[in-house]
Design a protein around this motif. Structure first.
Motif, PDB file in Angstrom:
ATOM      1  N   ALA A 138       0.837  -1.205   0.000  1.00 17.80           N
ATOM      2  CA  ALA A 138       0.000   0.000   0.000  1.00 17.80           C
ATOM      3  C   ALA A 138       0.873   1.257   0.000  1.00 17.80           C
ATOM      4  CB  ALA A 138      -0.927  -0.004   1.211  1.00 17.80           C
ATOM      5  N   GLY A 139       1.939   1.219   0.807  1.00 19.71           N
ATOM      6  CA  GLY A 139       2.837   2.362   0.836  1.00 19.71           C
ATOM      7  C   GLY A 139       3.539   2.561  -0.495  1.00 19.71           C
ATOM      8  N   LEU A 140       3.943   1.476  -1.142  1.00 16.19           N
ATOM      9  CA  LEU A 140       4.617   1.578  -2.433  1.00 16.19           C
ATOM     10  C   LEU A 140       3.662   2.049  -3.530  1.00 16.19           C
ATOM     11  CD1 LEU A 140       6.794  -1.618  -2.096  1.00 16.19           C
ATOM     12  CD2 LEU A 140       7.691   0.691  -2.483  1.00 16.19           C
ATOM     13  N   ALA A 141       2.407   1.621  -3.469  1.00 15.58           N
ATOM     14  CA  ALA A 141       1.423   2.090  -4.449  1.00 15.58           C
ATOM     15  C   ALA A 141       1.210   3.587  -4.313  1.00 15.58           C
ATOM     16  CB  ALA A 141       0.104   1.335  -4.268  1.00 15.58           C
ATOM     17  N   TRP A 142       1.117   4.056  -3.059  1.00 18.00           N
ATOM     18  CA  TRP A 142       0.981   5.509  -2.839  1.00 18.00           C
ATOM     19  C   TRP A 142       2.210   6.239  -3.364  1.00 18.00           C
ATOM     20  CZ3 TRP A 142       4.172   8.781  -0.141  1.00 18.00           C
ATOM     21  CH2 TRP A 142       3.712  10.097   0.012  1.00 18.00           C
ATOM     22  N   LEU A 143       3.403   5.700  -3.068  1.00 12.30           N
ATOM     23  CA  LEU A 143       4.641   6.325  -3.515  1.00 12.30           C
ATOM     24  C   LEU A 143       4.697   6.406  -5.039  1.00 12.30           C
ATOM     25  CD1 LEU A 143       7.525   7.404  -2.991  1.00 12.30           C
ATOM     26  CD2 LEU A 143       8.294   5.020  -3.030  1.00 12.30           C
ATOM     27  N   ALA A 144       4.323   5.320  -5.707  1.00 14.28           N
ATOM     28  CA  ALA A 144       4.333   5.320  -7.166  1.00 14.28           C
ATOM     29  C   ALA A 144       3.442   6.424  -7.720  1.00 14.28           C
ATOM     30  CB  ALA A 144       3.881   3.956  -7.698  1.00 14.28           C
ATOM     31  N   GLY A 145       2.263   6.561  -7.136  1.00 12.39           N
ATOM     32  CA  GLY A 145       1.357   7.614  -7.575  1.00 12.39           C
ATOM     33  C   GLY A 145       1.921   9.000  -7.324  1.00 12.39           C
ATOM     34  N   GLU A 146       2.576   9.177  -6.205  1.00  9.04           N
ATOM     35  CA  GLU A 146       3.145  10.478  -5.856  1.00  9.04           C
ATOM     36  C   GLU A 146       4.302  10.836  -6.788  1.00  9.04           C
ATOM     37  OE1 GLU A 146       2.776  13.819  -3.211  1.00  9.04           O
ATOM     38  OE2 GLU A 146       1.500  12.134  -3.765  1.00  9.04           O
ATOM     39  N   LEU A 147       5.133   9.863  -7.112  1.00  8.92           N
ATOM     40  CA  LEU A 147       6.239  10.108  -8.041  1.00  8.92           C
ATOM     41  C   LEU A 147       5.716  10.430  -9.443  1.00  8.92           C
ATOM     42  CD1 LEU A 147       8.669   7.275  -6.901  1.00  8.92           C
ATOM     43  CD2 LEU A 147       9.159   9.726  -6.817  1.00  8.92           C
ATOM     44  N   ASP A 148       4.675   9.732  -9.861  1.00  6.14           N
ATOM     45  CA  ASP A 148       4.104  10.001 -11.179  1.00  6.14           C
ATOM     46  C   ASP A 148       3.415  11.357 -11.229  1.00  6.14           C
ATOM     47  OD1 ASP A 148       5.023   7.572 -12.000  1.00  6.14           O
ATOM     48  OD2 ASP A 148       3.078   6.554 -11.940  1.00  6.14           O
ATOM     49  N   ARG A 149       2.811  11.740 -10.129  1.00 10.82           N
ATOM     50  CA  ARG A 149       2.072  13.008 -10.087  1.00 10.82           C
ATOM     51  C   ARG A 149       2.993  14.206 -10.134  1.00 10.82           C
ATOM     52  NH1 ARG A 149       0.812  16.735  -6.508  1.00 10.82           N
ATOM     53  NH2 ARG A 149       1.912  15.674  -4.809  1.00 10.82           N
ATOM     54  N   HIS A 166      12.861  -7.592  -4.448  1.00 10.32           N
ATOM     55  CA  HIS A 166      11.828  -8.227  -5.268  1.00 10.32           C
ATOM     56  C   HIS A 166      10.434  -7.757  -4.852  1.00 10.32           C
ATOM     57  CE1 HIS A 166      14.658 -11.810  -6.387  1.00 10.32           C
ATOM     58  NE2 HIS A 166      14.892 -10.733  -7.092  1.00 10.32           N
ATOM     59  N   LEU A 167      10.189  -7.672  -3.547  1.00  9.70           N
ATOM     60  CA  LEU A 167       8.876  -7.216  -3.077  1.00  9.70           C
ATOM     61  C   LEU A 167       8.596  -5.791  -3.516  1.00  9.70           C
ATOM     62  CD1 LEU A 167       8.818  -8.710   0.552  1.00  9.70           C
ATOM     63  CD2 LEU A 167       7.400  -9.412  -1.389  1.00  9.70           C
ATOM     64  N   MET A 168       9.599  -4.924  -3.436  1.00 10.35           N
ATOM     65  CA  MET A 168       9.432  -3.551  -3.885  1.00 10.35           C
ATOM     66  C   MET A 168       9.094  -3.515  -5.371  1.00 10.35           C
ATOM     67  SD  MET A 168      12.511  -1.493  -1.969  1.00 10.35           S
ATOM     68  CE  MET A 168      12.053   0.033  -2.772  1.00 10.35           C
ATOM     69  N   ALA A 169       9.870  -4.243  -6.164  1.00  9.82           N
ATOM     70  CA  ALA A 169       9.662  -4.224  -7.606  1.00  9.82           C
ATOM     71  C   ALA A 169       8.282  -4.749  -7.987  1.00  9.82           C
ATOM     72  CB  ALA A 169      10.755  -5.045  -8.293  1.00  9.82           C
ATOM     73  N   GLU A 170       7.857  -5.837  -7.337  1.00 12.43           N
ATOM     74  CA  GLU A 170       6.543  -6.420  -7.644  1.00 12.43           C
ATOM     75  C   GLU A 170       5.414  -5.453  -7.308  1.00 12.43           C
ATOM     76  OE1 GLU A 170       6.604  -9.989  -5.383  1.00 12.43           O
ATOM     77  OE2 GLU A 170       8.099 -10.978  -6.658  1.00 12.43           O
ATOM     78  N   ALA A 171       5.506  -4.813  -6.148  1.00 14.21           N
ATOM     79  CA  ALA A 171       4.455  -3.886  -5.733  1.00 14.21           C
ATOM     80  C   ALA A 171       4.410  -2.668  -6.653  1.00 14.21           C
ATOM     81  CB  ALA A 171       4.679  -3.448  -4.290  1.00 14.21           C
ATOM     82  N   LEU A 172       5.558  -2.159  -7.052  1.00 10.00           N
ATOM     83  CA  LEU A 172       5.599  -1.005  -7.960  1.00 10.00           C
ATOM     84  C   LEU A 172       5.035  -1.371  -9.325  1.00 10.00           C
ATOM     85  CD1 LEU A 172       9.115   0.351  -6.954  1.00 10.00           C
ATOM     86  CD2 LEU A 172       6.933   1.516  -6.559  1.00 10.00           C
ATOM     87  N   ALA A 173       5.338  -2.574  -9.799  1.00 10.11           N
ATOM     88  CA  ALA A 173       4.803  -3.009 -11.091  1.00 10.11           C
ATOM     89  C   ALA A 173       3.282  -3.130 -11.039  1.00 10.11           C
ATOM     90  CB  ALA A 173       5.435  -4.339 -11.495  1.00 10.11           C
TER      91      ALA A 173
END
Length: 440
Positions: A138-149, A166-173
């Motif tokens: 959940a934290g990585l999904a929020w981070l991805a959105g914030e970086l894209d925004r 691996h966990l970071m990469a999978e969640a970001l993907a």
């Protein structure tokens, strides 16, 4: 500390200014009832005085001249020693103080958790170093959105395991991230906290990052404060050895090509106890003109303390420094009232674990203010115990302090003080010049 109209790069000034629009009410302990219903800005416009504005105890206050001195001292020191500063925001969780730190040249602000990240971004902090590994989907999904925004948002975090990468990469993907997340291999020590334990482990983590399209390896991180906790010669030597290992890891990864093509390699360490050794180890020349950006993460300096860091800060250990370095000044004081003198040698004060730090050292009674308003120094009183809402004060003198007097305490370890106070008066002498909002 700075003109409120002067823009500060790296933070949303409008969001910080808007804190003065918050209405004061019962949520904020210690605040005068007369201020309820007024905004922070309206209250400050009346230039209230600490002694007669109706504040109730216990009450934590911050000294503005001391903080100004500490901000200048640290900024000047970092500049002279060629090191960047990303102060750890967990110390205060106060965007107003982040703004002052950035105004004094801080490179960025350090965080420890995803929740802290969200606070920082709510106030537009542009460059954040997360001194932890983030594997929460959940934290990585929020981070991805914030970086894209926000294409101007700069972020990096730590990684210390292949599985973590691996966990970071999978969640970001899964989150559909379009920007890579910058990561630093974290170096630990046997028996310590997080971090890889050796060069071989670091290489494995670096390989996992290098093969992931979601991550980019940009440097190395560590924390010498997790290795030792005191300032004996053995402890200081251990810190030097650990930092030497940090350099060795950076050079090893560079020679293996992991930093090829980077304009800068971030190498970061440093709490508030050994930052002189960190600067000596990381800010010196690097082989092959490696473009290292050394980053210090000290956070406690802004308010310093009257205990843990007073003893451990390099500025409290002059023999460890070359030259005449100005010391930091303690900027925290907690005022509490004597409400009982039930037996000789004992006073009970309206301040306890809910108000003061006690994880490193007990509060230090420093001054007393009597009914005449005069403030006098205390020399022989000491706190022997804290209950939830009471402090037990050993008082050799049977007359001072008396019931009704106010005692001003110095505090140790600011990281466990600020979380108890959502709105903190900043004083210059007796005048309240600001109210600092915290978000824990």
């Amino acid at each position: 500390m700075r003109n409120a109209e002067e823009p500060v790069p790296g933070i949303d000034d409008a969001a910080v200014r808007a804190l003065h629009d918050e209405v004061i009410d019962w949520r904020f302990k210690g605040m005068p009832a007369e201020a309820f219903g007024r905004t922070v800005g309206e209250f400050l416009a009346g230039r209230p005085r600490l002694s007669d504005a109706g504040f109730v105890g216990p009450l934590l206050v911050l000294d503005r001249p001391a903080m100004e001195h500490n901000l200048r001292t640290m900024a000047d020191w970092c500049s002279r020693h060629g090191i960047r500063l990303a102060p750890h925001g967990k110390t205060t969780m106060a965007p107003r103080l982040f703004q002052h730190q950035l105004a004094h040249g801080a490179w960025g602000i350090t965080a420890a958790t995803a929740s802290q990240l969200r606070v920082y971004r709510a106030f537009g902090v542009r460059r954040i170093l997360l001194a932890n590994q983030l594997v929460d989907p959940a934290g990585l999904a929020w981070l991805a959105g914030e970086l894209d925004r926000d294409p101007d948002f700069e972020f990096c975090c730590l990684v210390d395991s292949v599985r973590g990468a691996h966990l970071m990469a999978e969640a970001l993907a899964r989150a559909g991230a379009s920007r890579q997340v910058d990561v630093l291999v974290e170096l630990g020590a046997a028996g310590g906290r997080t971090g890889v334990r050796d060069l071989a482990g670091a290489r494995e983590v670096a390989d996992a990052v290098a093969t992931s399209p979601m991550l980019r390896l940009v440097g190395v991180a560590g924390y010498e404060g997790a290795v030792v906790h005191d300032v004996t010669e053995h402890d200081l030597s251990t810190v030097d050895s650990y930092l030497s290992g940090t350099r060795e890891l950076v050079v090893d990864l560079a020679r293996a090509g992991y930093f090829a093509g980077l304009d800068q390699v971030i190498v970061t360490s440093g709490g508030s106890a050994y930052f002189d050794q960190v600067a000596e180890a990381l800010a010196g020349p690097w082989p092959g003109d490696l473009p290292v950006v050394p980053v210090l993460r000290s956070g406690a300096y802004v308010v310093h303390d009257d205990g843990f860091y007073r003893v451990r800060s390099p500025f409290g250990r002059q023999h460890r420094l070359a030259g005449d370095e100005p010391p930091f000044r303690p900027a925290m004081r907690l005022w509490a009232q004597v409400i009982s003198r039930p037996e000789p040698g004992l006073a009970l004060v309206t301040m306890g674990r809910r108000d003061a730090s006690f994880d490193q050292d007990l509060p230090e009674p420093q001054v007393v203010r009597g009914s005449d308003g005069a403030v006098r120094e205390l020399h022989s009183c000491r706190v022997t115990e804290l209950a939830d809402q009471h402090a037990f004060l050993a008082v050799p003198d049977s007359e001072v302090p008396r019931i009704g007097d106010w005692v001003g305490f110095g505090l140790s370890h600011p990281c466990t003080v600020f979380d108890k106070w959502p709105l903190i008066p900043v004083v210059d002498g007796d005048t309240v010049v600001d109210l600092v909002r915290t978000f824990f």
